[in-house]
Design a protein around this motif. Structure first.
Motif, mmCIF file in Angstrom:
data_model
loop_
_atom_site.group_PDB
_atom_site.id
_atom_site.type_symbol
_atom_site.label_atom_id
_atom_site.label_comp_id
_atom_site.label_asym_id
_atom_site.label_seq_id
_atom_site.Cartn_x
_atom_site.Cartn_y
_atom_site.Cartn_z
ATOM 1 N N GLY A 1 9.547 44.037 22.097
ATOM 2 C CA GLY A 1 8.734 44.927 22.925
ATOM 3 C C GLY A 1 9.339 46.313 23.013
ATOM 4 O O GLY A 1 10.256 46.665 22.257
ATOM 5 N N ASN A 2 8.853 47.125 23.931
ATOM 6 C CA ASN A 2 9.366 48.491 24.100
ATOM 7 C C ASN A 2 10.781 48.453 24.682
ATOM 8 O O ASN A 2 11.008 47.871 25.744
ATOM 9 C CB ASN A 2 8.447 49.292 25.027
ATOM 10 C CG ASN A 2 7.149 49.667 24.335
ATOM 11 O OD1 ASN A 2 7.167 50.044 23.165
ATOM 12 N ND2 ASN A 2 6.037 49.552 25.046
ATOM 13 N N VAL B 1 15.216 57.026 23.052
ATOM 14 C CA VAL B 1 13.823 57.067 23.516
ATOM 15 C C VAL B 1 13.288 55.636 23.497
ATOM 16 O O VAL B 1 13.783 54.768 22.773
ATOM 17 C CB VAL B 1 12.949 57.969 22.620
ATOM 18 C CG1 VAL B 1 13.407 59.420 22.715
ATOM 19 C CG2 VAL B 1 12.956 57.492 21.177
ATOM 20 N N ARG B 2 12.248 55.402 24.314
ATOM 21 C CA ARG B 2 11.625 54.084 24.308
ATOM 22 C C ARG B 2 10.818 53.917 23.011
ATOM 23 O O ARG B 2 10.031 54.777 22.645
ATOM 24 C CB ARG B 2 10.725 53.911 25.526
ATOM 25 C CG ARG B 2 11.517 53.773 26.824
ATOM 26 C CD ARG B 2 10.588 53.659 28.029
ATOM 27 N NE ARG B 2 9.739 52.471 27.940
ATOM 28 C CZ ARG B 2 10.140 51.230 28.261
ATOM 29 N NH1 ARG B 2 11.388 51.031 28.680
ATOM 30 N NH2 ARG B 2 9.325 50.215 28.162
ATOM 31 N N LYS B 3 11.057 52.839 22.358
ATOM 32 C CA LYS B 3 10.431 52.604 21.060
ATOM 33 C C LYS B 3 10.154 51.112 20.901
ATOM 34 O O LYS B 3 10.870 50.277 21.461
ATOM 35 C CB LYS B 3 11.358 53.105 19.938
ATOM 36 C CG LYS B 3 10.715 53.134 18.565
ATOM 37 C CD LYS B 3 11.698 53.702 17.540
ATOM 38 C CE LYS B 3 11.070 53.712 16.161
ATOM 39 N NZ LYS B 3 12.026 54.199 15.125
ATOM 40 N N VAL C 1 5.234 39.466 15.446
ATOM 41 C CA VAL C 1 5.028 38.610 16.615
ATOM 42 C C VAL C 1 6.367 38.433 17.315
ATOM 43 O O VAL C 1 7.425 38.710 16.747
ATOM 44 C CB VAL C 1 4.453 37.231 16.214
ATOM 45 C CG1 VAL C 1 3.053 37.356 15.643
ATOM 46 C CG2 VAL C 1 5.371 36.520 15.215
ATOM 47 N N ASN C 2 6.328 37.985 18.557
ATOM 48 C CA ASN C 2 7.550 37.794 19.331
ATOM 49 C C ASN C 2 8.285 36.541 18.834
ATOM 50 O O ASN C 2 7.799 35.419 18.989
ATOM 51 C CB ASN C 2 7.198 37.637 20.808
ATOM 52 C CG ASN C 2 8.433 37.690 21.700
ATOM 53 O OD1 ASN C 2 9.560 37.538 21.230
ATOM 54 N ND2 ASN C 2 8.213 37.907 22.988
ATOM 55 N N GLN D 1 18.541 48.084 26.469
ATOM 56 C CA GLN D 1 18.666 48.862 25.227
ATOM 57 C C GLN D 1 18.878 47.917 24.037
ATOM 58 O O GLN D 1 19.622 46.949 24.129
ATOM 59 C CB GLN D 1 19.862 49.816 25.326
ATOM 60 C CG GLN D 1 20.114 50.632 24.073
ATOM 61 C CD GLN D 1 21.241 51.643 24.271
ATOM 62 O OE1 GLN D 1 21.077 52.645 24.979
ATOM 63 N NE2 GLN D 1 22.396 51.377 23.672
ATOM 64 N N SER D 2 18.166 48.178 22.962
ATOM 65 C CA SER D 2 18.342 47.364 21.755
ATOM 66 C C SER D 2 19.618 47.779 21.048
ATOM 67 O O SER D 2 20.211 48.819 21.344
ATOM 68 C CB SER D 2 17.141 47.547 20.833
ATOM 69 O OG SER D 2 17.068 48.870 20.353
#
Length: 300
Positions: free
Chosen positions: A165-166, A174-176, A270-271, A297-298
């Motif tokens: 997800g975001n 930044v949100r991505k 897909v998740n 944060q990823s």
């Protein structure tokens, strides 16, 4: 002479009358034989008709089981009634029987019509069972191919660092959209294929995914394993669920050793968390869903 002739005439008339009366009210041995044969044939006809009725009921039970059990299990549409009941048209269908002029023509045609209908329905059912058998084989392959485990050993569930997800990008800040999940692990940690398939890509790029592998599982499923350190498979190699395919690294756009894991179904992301049902019990699955839902944060 006249008396004799009169007596003979009267006797003849009487004999003819007796013969006529006898023929009207009494059967000859030949007629008795034919009537007995007819009764016997009619009895056999009734028995055969009962057997056809029983067979039709048995076939109806098989058809119901086929539509409401087997095809439900294998997630396919039931056979339409119009196909199962499709008849054979044409006015000349029983022409040979009609040309013989049989007295029991209608009985014979009725029974033959029922038998023909039964044969057609049996053929349709036989084809249906062939399809179900093929679906059963495909279903076994399908379940083996679904990416249904986590790509690294994660018994205590603490290695899931970022979900789908975001998310805040670690470099761009930044949100991505994060199209997969990140599992943090020391460099060199084994990475496993999550389902049966064929290695589609073994690539090394300087940015982005870095060293990464793609596996085509069939049935529209593709998995991607990114930021690897070592490859343990080659392109075109067939792998089974749980096979070692590489090790965790920190290559490409990565801020720490981890594996970025993605699932594509019919070319759409897909998740992956929704597919971790093979190696998790219900409570563990709920826990990993909770961890994956945190908007942190990823790592890539």
């Amino acid at each position: 002479m006249l008396n004799v002739l009169g007596f003979l005439s009267a006797a003849s008339i009487l004999a003819v009358g007796i013969l006529i009366v006898f023929n009207l009210y009494f059967d000859s041995p030949k007629e008795l034989l034919l009537k007995n044969e007819n009764k016997e044939l009619k009895l056999y006809y009734e028995l055969m008709e009962e057997e056809v009725t029983v067979m039709s009921q048995m076939l109806a039970d098989l058809q119901q089981r086929d539509d409401n059990l087997y095809r439900v299990i294998f997630e396919t549409e039931p056979i339409p009634t119009e196909i199962r009941r499709a008849g054979v048209g044409g006015s000349d269908r029983f022409k040979e029987i009609k040309e013989k002029g049989l007295k029991q023509e209608q009985l014979i045609i009725s029974l033959k019509s029922k038998v023909d209908d039964l044969k057609r329905q049996l053929y349709v059912q036989n084809v249906s069972y062939d399809e179900v058998s093929e679906m059963a084989l495909n279903k076994e392959e399908y379940w083996a191919s679904i990416p249904a485990i986590q790509p690294i050993s994660n018994e205590d569930l603490n290695r899931l660092a970022s979900g789908y997800g975001n998310r805040l990008h670690p470099i761009l800040k930044v949100r991505k959209m994060h199209t997969g999940v990140d599992f943090s692990a020391p460099k060199g940690t084994p990475i496993y294929a999550t389902g049966d398939g064929v290695v589609k890509e073994v690539k090394t790029v300087f940015g982005g995914y870095g060293k990464h592998i793609e596996i085509d599982h069939g049935f529209g499923f593709v998995t991607r394993y990114a930021h690897m350190n070592e490859f343990k498979v080659r392109r075109g190699q067939r792998v089974k669920r749980g096979d070692l395919i590489g090790t965790v690294g920190n290559t490409g756009s990565s801020t720490a050793p981890h594996v970025h894991y993605e699932i594509l179904k019919d070319d759409r992301f897909v998740n992956p968390v929704h597919y971790f049902f093979k190696d998790l019990d219900p409570s563990e699955y709920d826990r990993i869903l909770e961890l994956a839902s945190k908007e942190n944060q990823s790592l890539s």
